[in-house]
Motif scaffolding. Structure first.
Motif, PDB file in Angstrom:
ATOM      1  N   LEU A 100       0.827  -1.204   0.000  1.00  0.00           N
ATOM      2  CA  LEU A 100       0.000   0.000   0.000  1.00  0.00           C
ATOM      3  C   LEU A 100       0.861   1.254   0.000  1.00  0.00           C
ATOM      4  N   GLY A 101       1.957   1.232   0.754  1.00  0.00           N
ATOM      5  CA  GLY A 101       2.846   2.383   0.804  1.00  0.00           C
ATOM      6  C   GLY A 101       3.476   2.676  -0.545  1.00  0.00           C
ATOM      7  N   LYS A 102       3.955   1.635  -1.215  1.00  0.00           N
ATOM      8  CA  LYS A 102       4.558   1.814  -2.541  1.00  0.00           C
ATOM      9  C   LYS A 102       3.540   2.353  -3.527  1.00  0.00           C
ATOM     10  N   SER A 103       2.349   1.792  -3.477  1.00  0.00           N
ATOM     11  CA  SER A 103       1.296   2.211  -4.401  1.00  0.00           C
ATOM     12  C   SER A 103       0.900   3.667  -4.160  1.00  0.00           C
ATOM     13  N   PHE A 104       0.784   4.052  -2.887  1.00  0.00           N
ATOM     14  CA  PHE A 104       0.344   5.410  -2.570  1.00  0.00           C
ATOM     15  C   PHE A 104       1.382   6.439  -3.000  1.00  0.00           C
ATOM     16  N   ALA A 105       2.654   6.153  -2.785  1.00  0.00           N
ATOM     17  CA  ALA A 105       3.711   7.119  -3.091  1.00  0.00           C
ATOM     18  C   ALA A 105       3.989   7.242  -4.585  1.00  0.00           C
ATOM     19  N   TYR A 106       3.526   6.267  -5.371  1.00  0.00           N
ATOM     20  CA  TYR A 106       3.789   6.278  -6.812  1.00  0.00           C
ATOM     21  C   TYR A 106       3.143   7.488  -7.471  1.00  0.00           C
ATOM     22  N   LYS A 107       3.925   8.217  -8.231  1.00  0.00           N
ATOM     23  CA  LYS A 107       3.483   9.409  -8.946  1.00  0.00           C
ATOM     24  C   LYS A 107       2.891  10.468  -8.025  1.00  0.00           C
ATOM     25  N   ARG A 108       3.472  10.587  -6.854  1.00  0.00           N
ATOM     26  CA  ARG A 108       3.115  11.672  -5.949  1.00  0.00           C
ATOM     27  C   ARG A 108       4.367  12.456  -5.583  1.00  0.00           C
ATOM     28  N   GLU A 109       4.218  13.765  -5.602  1.00  0.00           N
ATOM     29  CA  GLU A 109       5.291  14.617  -5.113  1.00  0.00           C
ATOM     30  C   GLU A 109       5.155  14.739  -3.604  1.00  0.00           C
ATOM     31  N   ARG A 110       6.264  14.984  -2.939  1.00  0.00           N
ATOM     32  CA  ARG A 110       6.210  15.124  -1.489  1.00  0.00           C
ATOM     33  C   ARG A 110       7.098  16.276  -1.039  1.00  0.00           C
ATOM     34  N   ARG A 111       6.666  16.907   0.023  1.00  0.00           N
ATOM     35  CA  ARG A 111       7.399  18.011   0.641  1.00  0.00           C
ATOM     36  C   ARG A 111       7.261  17.892   2.153  1.00  0.00           C
ATOM     37  N   LYS A 112       8.186  18.479   2.878  1.00  0.00           N
ATOM     38  CA  LYS A 112       8.057  18.554   4.331  1.00  0.00           C
ATOM     39  C   LYS A 112       7.196  19.745   4.713  1.00  0.00           C
ATOM     40  N   VAL A 113       6.392  19.582   5.746  1.00  0.00           N
ATOM     41  CA  VAL A 113       5.726  20.744   6.321  1.00  0.00           C
ATOM     42  C   VAL A 113       6.837  21.656   6.843  1.00  0.00           C
ATOM     43  N   PRO A 114       6.823  22.929   6.481  1.00  0.00           N
ATOM     44  CA  PRO A 114       7.901  23.836   6.907  1.00  0.00           C
ATOM     45  C   PRO A 114       8.068  23.867   8.423  1.00  0.00           C
ATOM     46  N   GLU A 115       9.264  24.169   8.858  1.00  0.00           N
ATOM     47  CA  GLU A 115       9.561  24.216  10.291  1.00  0.00           C
ATOM     48  C   GLU A 115       8.640  25.202  11.000  1.00  0.00           C
ATOM     49  N   PHE A 116       8.136  24.765  12.141  1.00  0.00           N
ATOM     50  CA  PHE A 116       7.174  25.553  12.900  1.00  0.00           C
ATOM     51  C   PHE A 116       7.781  25.943  14.242  1.00  0.00           C
ATOM     52  N   GLU A 117       7.963  27.220  14.456  1.00  0.00           N
ATOM     53  CA  GLU A 117       8.704  27.693  15.614  1.00  0.00           C
ATOM     54  C   GLU A 117       7.880  27.840  16.886  1.00  0.00           C
ATOM     55  N   GLU A 118       6.558  27.802  16.782  1.00  0.00           N
ATOM     56  CA  GLU A 118       5.724  28.061  17.956  1.00  0.00           C
ATOM     57  C   GLU A 118       5.589  26.854  18.889  1.00  0.00           C
ATOM     58  N   HIS A 119       5.752  25.650  18.347  1.00  0.00           N
ATOM     59  CA  HIS A 119       5.603  24.443  19.167  1.00  0.00           C
ATOM     60  C   HIS A 119       6.584  23.400  18.645  1.00  0.00           C
ATOM     61  N   GLY A 120       7.441  22.914  19.532  1.00  0.00           N
ATOM     62  CA  GLY A 120       8.544  22.058  19.122  1.00  0.00           C
ATOM     63  C   GLY A 120       8.188  20.822  18.335  1.00  0.00           C
ATOM     64  N   ASN A 121       7.113  20.121  18.720  1.00  0.00           N
ATOM     65  CA  ASN A 121       6.827  18.845  18.056  1.00  0.00           C
ATOM     66  C   ASN A 121       5.407  18.722  17.521  1.00  0.00           C
ATOM     67  N   ALA A 122       4.671  19.804  17.451  1.00  0.00           N
ATOM     68  CA  ALA A 122       3.288  19.712  16.967  1.00  0.00           C
ATOM     69  C   ALA A 122       3.226  19.303  15.503  1.00  0.00           C
ATOM     70  N   LEU A 123       4.134  19.843  14.699  1.00  0.00           N
ATOM     71  CA  LEU A 123       4.102  19.592  13.259  1.00  0.00           C
ATOM     72  C   LEU A 123       5.393  18.986  12.740  1.00  0.00           C
ATOM     73  N   GLU A 124       6.368  18.810  13.603  1.00  0.00           N
ATOM     74  CA  GLU A 124       7.686  18.324  13.196  1.00  0.00           C
ATOM     75  C   GLU A 124       7.598  16.924  12.604  1.00  0.00           C
ATOM     76  N   GLY A 125       8.080  16.763  11.382  1.00  0.00           N
ATOM     77  CA  GLY A 125       8.093  15.458  10.728  1.00  0.00           C
ATOM     78  C   GLY A 125       6.914  15.186   9.819  1.00  0.00           C
ATOM     79  N   LEU A 126       5.917  16.059   9.811  1.00  0.00           N
ATOM     80  CA  LEU A 126       4.772  15.853   8.920  1.00  0.00           C
ATOM     81  C   LEU A 126       5.190  16.073   7.465  1.00  0.00           C
ATOM     82  N   MET A 127       4.627  15.255   6.590  1.00  0.00           N
ATOM     83  CA  MET A 127       4.937  15.330   5.171  1.00  0.00           C
ATOM     84  C   MET A 127       3.679  15.669   4.372  1.00  0.00           C
ATOM     85  N   ILE A 128       3.886  16.294   3.225  1.00  0.00           N
ATOM     86  CA  ILE A 128       2.793  16.663   2.322  1.00  0.00           C
ATOM     87  C   ILE A 128       2.958  15.876   1.026  1.00  0.00           C
ATOM     88  N   TYR A 129       1.911  15.218   0.593  1.00  0.00           N
ATOM     89  CA  TYR A 129       1.919  14.473  -0.670  1.00  0.00           C
ATOM     90  C   TYR A 129       0.779  14.970  -1.550  1.00  0.00           C
TER      91      TYR A 129
END
Length: 255
Positions: A219-248
């Motif tokens: 399922l992971g391989k299929s989902f990532a196929y032909k999708r672009e991905r980016r990181k959610v930009p660094e968020f300075e207001e809360h250390g780990n609220a959004l850290e590591g989230l990805m955008i596809y």
């Protein structure tokens, strides 16, 4: 016990509660929606004393004003603003409680801020989106807050609202729950959540996870196929609220 597909029928199905309160059906193929039923979470269940819907809205409004001034908000707006979106509905999965007295309450609030911000960025002018949310830890106060925001809280089967024109928002939902329950046979236009991998062997550290490893890898391989991905930009207001989230998002057809 073998994990080959041909032996699924001979395995005894059982329900296991994950650390986040989801019911995970292991040892068999869950029917649609059967793998994510609402359970009482192992996390704290007592709401913050004196907290009301109005106070929650006030907190949220204050946080949104702070959000608009952050580099994360500005960079995200530039990133998503480069595309023409056809999103018609959004599903928010596993965001946590905004009212329970626990360490991650504000983390959940900031994640709600991001959800609302993305909705504004992908919403076509004059065409409001249908918004849904599912979370085992939601309290009645959480549900009423979401209703005020135009978001319908559902107890189960939020995946039934996911289509090819959906925005799926699943901040930090574990892969062995996310993929076989919420993203299986789904092709959403936009996804924000954990990174989608093609091999979860390193993270299959229990029998329940090993039972769905082969399927999740596919399922992971299929989902990532032909999708672009980016990181959610660094968020300075809360250390780990959004850290590591990805955008596809889906690649353009002419790419």
């Amino acid at each position: 016990m073998s994990e080959k597909r041909g032996q699924w029928k001979r395995e005894k199905r059982r329900q296991v509660q994950s650390d986040d309160g989801w019911t995970v059906v292991s040892g068999g193929r869950p029917k649609d929606g059967a793998g994510a039923q609402q359970l009482q979470s192992a996390r704290p269940t007592r709401s913050v004393g004196g907290l009301t819907e109005e106070k929650l809205l006030e907190e949220l409004n204050t946080m949104e004003r702070k959000w608009e001034k952050t580099s994360c908000a500005k960079n995200l707006a530039r990133m998503l603003g480069l595309r023409d979106w056809t999103v018609k509905e959004a599903a928010c999965i596993g965001i946590g409680s905004f009212s329970i007295d626990w360490d991650h309450r504000y983390r959940s609030m900031w994640q709600l801020v991001l959800f609302k911000a993305v909705i504004k960025l992908v919403q076509q002018q004059g065409k409001p989106l249908a918004l849904y949310a599912q979370e085992p830890a939601f309290t009645p106060l959480d549900v009423s807050l979401l209703a005020r925001l135009g978001i319908t809280a559902v107890a189960s089967s939020v995946e039934s609202h996911i289509t090819s024109t959906s925005f799926v928002y699943a901040p930090f939902v574990d892969w062995y729950i996310l993929l076989p329950i919420f993203l299986k046979n789904k092709d959403p236009e936009l996804y924000i959540g954990n990174e989608i991998l093609g091999d979860y062997k390193t993270y299959a550290n229990s029998e329940d996870k090993k039972a769905v490893l082969e399927e999740c890898n596919e399922l992971g391989k299929s989902f990532a196929y032909k999708r672009e991905r980016r990181k959610v930009p660094e968020f300075e207001e809360h250390g780990n609220a959004l850290e590591g989230l990805m955008i596809y998002w889906k690649e353009d057809e002419d790419d």
